[in-house]
Structures are given as C-alpha cells and as structure tokens.
Design a protein around this motif. Structure first.
Motif, PDB file in Angstrom:
ATOM      1  N   ASN A 149     -14.285 -29.288  -9.715  1.00  0.00           N
ATOM      2  CA  ASN A 149     -13.189 -28.408  -9.284  1.00  0.00           C
ATOM      3  C   ASN A 149     -11.871 -28.759  -9.993  1.00  0.00           C
ATOM      4  OD1 ASN A 149     -11.896 -26.420  -7.800  1.00  0.00           O
ATOM      5  ND2 ASN A 149     -12.785 -27.072  -5.856  1.00  0.00           N
TER       6      ASN A 149
ATOM      7  N   GLY B  30     -10.613 -34.747 -11.493  1.00  0.00           N
ATOM      8  CA  GLY B  30     -10.501 -35.966 -12.310  1.00  0.00           C
ATOM      9  C   GLY B  30     -11.279 -35.901 -13.614  1.00  0.00           C
ATOM     10  N   LYS B  31     -11.471 -34.709 -14.136  1.00  0.00           N
ATOM     11  CA  LYS B  31     -12.232 -34.571 -15.391  1.00  0.00           C
ATOM     12  C   LYS B  31     -11.521 -35.289 -16.543  1.00  0.00           C
ATOM     13  CE  LYS B  31     -12.188 -30.079 -14.838  1.00  0.00           C
ATOM     14  NZ  LYS B  31     -11.638 -30.028 -13.458  1.00  0.00           N
ATOM     15  N   THR B  32     -10.213 -35.111 -16.604  1.00  0.00           N
ATOM     16  CA  THR B  32      -9.459 -35.764 -17.691  1.00  0.00           C
ATOM     17  C   THR B  32      -9.538 -37.276 -17.564  1.00  0.00           C
ATOM     18  OG1 THR B  32      -7.974 -33.872 -17.642  1.00  0.00           O
ATOM     19  CG2 THR B  32      -7.217 -35.787 -18.870  1.00  0.00           C
TER      20      THR B  32
ATOM     21  N   TRP C 200      -3.801 -22.874 -23.743  1.00  0.00           N
ATOM     22  CA  TRP C 200      -3.665 -21.745 -22.811  1.00  0.00           C
ATOM     23  C   TRP C 200      -2.204 -21.576 -22.383  1.00  0.00           C
ATOM     24  CZ3 TRP C 200      -7.934 -23.824 -18.987  1.00  0.00           C
ATOM     25  CH2 TRP C 200      -9.150 -23.946 -19.685  1.00  0.00           C
TER      26      TRP C 200
ATOM     27  N   LEU D  36      -1.710 -19.190 -18.978  1.00  0.00           N
ATOM     28  CA  LEU D  36      -2.071 -19.747 -17.670  1.00  0.00           C
ATOM     29  C   LEU D  36      -1.061 -19.273 -16.624  1.00  0.00           C
ATOM     30  CD1 LEU D  36      -4.036 -21.758 -16.202  1.00  0.00           C
ATOM     31  CD2 LEU D  36      -2.331 -23.539 -16.622  1.00  0.00           C
TER      32      LEU D  36
ATOM     33  N   MET E 215      -1.408 -15.559 -15.919  1.00  0.00           N
ATOM     34  CA  MET E 215      -2.599 -15.306 -15.094  1.00  0.00           C
ATOM     35  C   MET E 215      -2.322 -15.617 -13.622  1.00  0.00           C
ATOM     36  SD  MET E 215      -5.376 -16.903 -13.505  1.00  0.00           S
ATOM     37  CE  MET E 215      -5.384 -18.557 -14.151  1.00  0.00           C
ATOM     38  N   TYR E 216      -1.679 -16.766 -13.345  1.00  0.00           N
ATOM     39  CA  TYR E 216      -1.416 -17.104 -11.939  1.00  0.00           C
ATOM     40  C   TYR E 216      -0.379 -16.168 -11.320  1.00  0.00           C
ATOM     41  CZ  TYR E 216      -4.266 -21.298 -11.382  1.00  0.00           C
ATOM     42  OH  TYR E 216      -5.329 -22.160 -11.233  1.00  0.00           O
TER      43      TYR E 216
ATOM     44  N   PHE F 144      -6.660 -13.781 -19.975  1.00  0.00           N
ATOM     45  CA  PHE F 144      -6.747 -15.239 -19.880  1.00  0.00           C
ATOM     46  C   PHE F 144      -8.188 -15.711 -20.072  1.00  0.00           C
ATOM     47  CE2 PHE F 144      -7.368 -19.084 -17.260  1.00  0.00           C
ATOM     48  CZ  PHE F 144      -6.567 -19.950 -17.987  1.00  0.00           C
ATOM     49  N   GLN F 145      -9.130 -15.117 -19.338  1.00  0.00           N
ATOM     50  CA  GLN F 145     -10.514 -15.587 -19.422  1.00  0.00           C
ATOM     51  C   GLN F 145     -11.128 -15.299 -20.788  1.00  0.00           C
ATOM     52  OE1 GLN F 145     -11.809 -17.683 -17.509  1.00  0.00           O
ATOM     53  NE2 GLN F 145     -10.449 -17.553 -15.755  1.00  0.00           N
TER      54      GLN F 145
ATOM     55  N   ARG G  44     -15.259 -29.287 -19.280  1.00  0.00           N
ATOM     56  CA  ARG G  44     -15.613 -27.887 -18.971  1.00  0.00           C
ATOM     57  C   ARG G  44     -16.404 -27.222 -20.089  1.00  0.00           C
ATOM     58  NH1 ARG G  44     -14.702 -26.370 -14.255  1.00  0.00           N
ATOM     59  NH2 ARG G  44     -12.779 -26.779 -13.098  1.00  0.00           N
TER      60      ARG G  44
ATOM     61  N   PHE H  14     -15.156 -19.404 -12.666  1.00  0.00           N
ATOM     62  CA  PHE H  14     -13.850 -18.729 -12.670  1.00  0.00           C
ATOM     63  C   PHE H  14     -13.978 -17.198 -12.814  1.00  0.00           C
ATOM     64  CE2 PHE H  14     -12.874 -23.114 -13.577  1.00  0.00           C
ATOM     65  CZ  PHE H  14     -11.743 -23.323 -12.793  1.00  0.00           C
TER      66      PHE H  14
ATOM     67  N   GLU I 135       0.448 -24.048 -11.055  1.00  0.00           N
ATOM     68  CA  GLU I 135      -0.492 -24.110  -9.921  1.00  0.00           C
ATOM     69  C   GLU I 135       0.206 -24.200  -8.560  1.00  0.00           C
ATOM     70  OE1 GLU I 135      -2.781 -27.499 -11.107  1.00  0.00           O
ATOM     71  OE2 GLU I 135      -4.005 -26.394 -12.547  1.00  0.00           O
TER      72      GLU I 135
HETATM   73  N1  DCP Z   1      -8.762 -22.364 -15.216  1.00  0.00           N
HETATM   74  C1  DCP Z   1      -9.087 -21.032 -15.017  1.00  0.00           C
HETATM   75  N2  DCP Z   1     -10.207 -20.519 -15.607  1.00  0.00           N
HETATM   76  C2  DCP Z   1     -11.021 -21.296 -16.341  1.00  0.00           C
HETATM   77  C3  DCP Z   1     -10.739 -22.661 -16.523  1.00  0.00           C
HETATM   78  C4  DCP Z   1      -9.591 -23.174 -15.922  1.00  0.00           C
HETATM   79  O1  DCP Z   1      -8.340 -20.310 -14.340  1.00  0.00           O
HETATM   80  N3  DCP Z   1     -12.096 -20.740 -16.907  1.00  0.00           N
HETATM   81  C5  DCP Z   1      -7.492 -22.902 -14.668  1.00  0.00           C
HETATM   82  C6  DCP Z   1      -7.605 -23.662 -13.385  1.00  0.00           C
HETATM   83  C7  DCP Z   1      -6.498 -24.684 -13.498  1.00  0.00           C
HETATM   84  C8  DCP Z   1      -6.351 -24.926 -14.997  1.00  0.00           C
HETATM   85  O2  DCP Z   1      -6.947 -23.794 -15.622  1.00  0.00           O
HETATM   86  O3  DCP Z   1      -5.275 -24.153 -13.006  1.00  0.00           O
HETATM   87  C9  DCP Z   1      -7.042 -26.203 -15.460  1.00  0.00           C
HETATM   88  O4  DCP Z   1      -8.185 -26.351 -14.658  1.00  0.00           O
HETATM   89  P1  DCP Z   1      -9.322 -27.398 -14.845  1.00  0.00           P
HETATM   90  O5  DCP Z   1     -10.003 -27.645 -13.541  1.00  0.00           O
HETATM   91  O6  DCP Z   1     -10.240 -26.924 -15.886  1.00  0.00           O
HETATM   92  O7  DCP Z   1      -8.562 -28.700 -15.353  1.00  0.00           O
HETATM   93  P2  DCP Z   1      -7.777 -29.818 -14.518  1.00  0.00           P
HETATM   94  O8  DCP Z   1      -6.645 -30.252 -15.376  1.00  0.00           O
HETATM   95  O9  DCP Z   1      -7.484 -29.357 -13.131  1.00  0.00           O
HETATM   96  O10 DCP Z   1      -8.888 -30.931 -14.460  1.00  0.00           O
HETATM   97  P3  DCP Z   1      -8.853 -32.375 -13.811  1.00  0.00           P
HETATM   98  O11 DCP Z   1      -7.714 -32.452 -12.847  1.00  0.00           O
HETATM   99  O12 DCP Z   1     -10.210 -32.466 -13.154  1.00  0.00           O
HETATM  100  O13 DCP Z   1      -8.706 -33.308 -14.969  1.00  0.00           O
END
Ligand code: DCP
Length: 230
Positions: free
Chosen positions: A28, A32-34, A56, A65, A68-69, A79-80, A104, A113, A171
């Motif tokens: 999600n 913590g992917k990064t 983005w 980004l 989109m939000y 965006f997608q 991802r 998404f 966000e």
């Molecule tokens: N996002 C989106 N559509 C996608 C991929 C991501 O709308 N196909 C958005 C959701 C977040 C932002 O992009 O607002 C980054 O999301 P990720 O979950 O991919 O990355 P994070 O930085 O949140 O990852 P983490 O905190 O796990 O390192």
C-alpha cells in the motif's frame, strides 16, 4: 556468507544469461517500499529501480500527481497512462547486475490503482477500456519477466498514520477509506488471488513493524531472494 552467495550469483549471471532475477516490491501507499529498497543499496550487484514519483511530479514542468489528486475525474486517465509508460520503461530496462529490484509495477498500477478508479467511477468506462486494452496489449506482446513479488503487507490504519506524518503535499486529502480500498485490492491480487493474474510467487512480509524492528523482517527476504536467484 551473503557476499559469497553474491559472487556465485554474479558468475551464474555472466555464464548463463543476461536476464536478471527480477523482484517487484509491492504494498500500500506508505508501506515502506522505498525503505525496503534502500536496505539493499549497500549490496553490490543489485540494481534498484525506485518508483519514478519525481517524474510524475514534474513532467515538462507539470505535477501530474498533484493534478490527479486535485481533480481525479479530469486527470486520472492522464496520470495512469503516464504511470504505465514509466513502469514499462522500468520493466524493460536492462541491468548490468544479476538481480533487479523494482518498486511497484505495471501490475499494481492496473490491478490496484486503475481498478480502484474504475470501480469508484472516477474513470469513464471508455477511459478505463483504453487503459485496459493498453495493459492487455503490453502484457501479451512484451515479456515482462517477473521472478518474485515481495508484498509489504500492512494494516490500513498504520499506513494512514505514516502518510499523515510524512506529509507529502499531494497526499494531504487522502482519506482512510481510499487506503482501505487499496489494501483490499492488493490482498485480492496478491493473497486471495481474486480477479487478477499474479505473475510470480509472492513473499509476504509484515510491514506494520516500526523502523527499529523492520530490518529483521527485511532480512528474511534476503535469503529468499538470493536462494531463488541462484
Ligand atoms: N499512485 C497512483 N497510481 C499508481 C501508483 C501510485 O495514484 N499507479 C500514487 C499513490 C501515492 C503515490 O502515487 O500518492 C506514490 O505511491 P506509492 O505507494 O507507489 O509510493 P510510496 O512513496 O507511498 O511508497 P512507500 O511509502 O511504500 O515507499
């Protein structure tokens, strides 16, 4: 021991194939992917492809980004479709190393998404159809080569707090319900395997743990990644 395993891997890579062992890191928003990818930065011979969020946020000066939000119905499709392009670029990028870790993928973009935008009516059915056809075309015509998925599993309320704390400007208005829906879509895709195709075996890690304990959890995956890659 790990160093030795990597030396074996490098040799294996050179002798047999130039295809890297490819690992997708999924989970999600805020799971913590990064941080997971950074854990592997110290290890030579792994190529890390971190998610192109910065691209983005700045496409020829435009913050997609943010657009989109602010107005998902207007900008969701744009965006997608750009996310898909940047993801395809990552899938296709060749690496000089025997292991490639990707943050991802085209799969989570489509199955989590875009799926969310489709089900919630953010995307017009015709817009969804175009994105879906692009995805199917890429999936059928281009070899994406995925060997393992590391799923950083979290509880929605935990990542919701993290997202609020890190305060990424775009966000700010993300509601808990959105995080819950994304959680369910990740689970449907990677755990219960409903609706969507899963391209590789899945290693599930507990990513609710805080930073002081998470290293041990990450270490579990080191062995899996190395053993499978050899
Ligand atoms: N996002 C989106 N559509 C996608 C991929 C991501 O709308 N196909 C958005 C959701 C977040 C932002 O992009 O607002 C980054 O999301 P990720 O979950 O991919 O990355 P994070 O930085 O949140 O990852 P983490 O905190 O796990 O390192």
């Amino acid at each position: 021991k790990i160093l030795l395993q990597y030396k074996v891997l490098r040799l294996h890579h050179k002798m047999n194939t130039n295809k890297p062992f490819t690992v997708l890191v999924e989970g999600n928003i805020g799971s913590g992917k990064t941080t997971f990818l950074e854990h592997f930065r110290q290890i030579e011979d792994i190529t890390l492809l971190t998610e192109p969020v910065e691209e983005w946020r700045n496409l020829q000066g435009w913050n997609l980004l943010d657009l989109m939000y602010k107005d998902p119905a207007k900008w969701g499709m744009t965006f997608q479709s750009y996310v898909a392009l940047t993801m395809l670029d990552m899938h296709r990028r060749s690496t000089p190393t025997p292991i490639k870790l990707m943050e991802r993928s085209l799969y989570s973009a489509r199955y989590c998404f875009v799926e969310h935008m489709h089900r919630s009516g953010i995307l017009h059915p015709a817009q969804f159809a175009v994105l879906d056809e692009w995805f199917k075309f890429i999936h059928n015509q281009i070899q994406l080569d995925v060997d393992l998925i590391v799923y950083l599993k979290t509880t929605p309320s935990v990542v919701y707090e993290r997202i609020k704390k890190r305060a990424r400007s775009e966000e700010q208005c993300v509601p808990l319900s959105y995080i819950e829906e994304l959680h369910k879509l990740h689970e449907d895709w990677l755990v219960t395997r409903q609706h969507a195709e899963c391209p590789a075996p899945v290693l599930v890690l507990d990513a609710d743990l805080d930073l002081s304990q998470i290293t041990e959890e990450y270490k579990k995956s080191e062995h899996q990644i190395l053993r499978k890659a050899v």
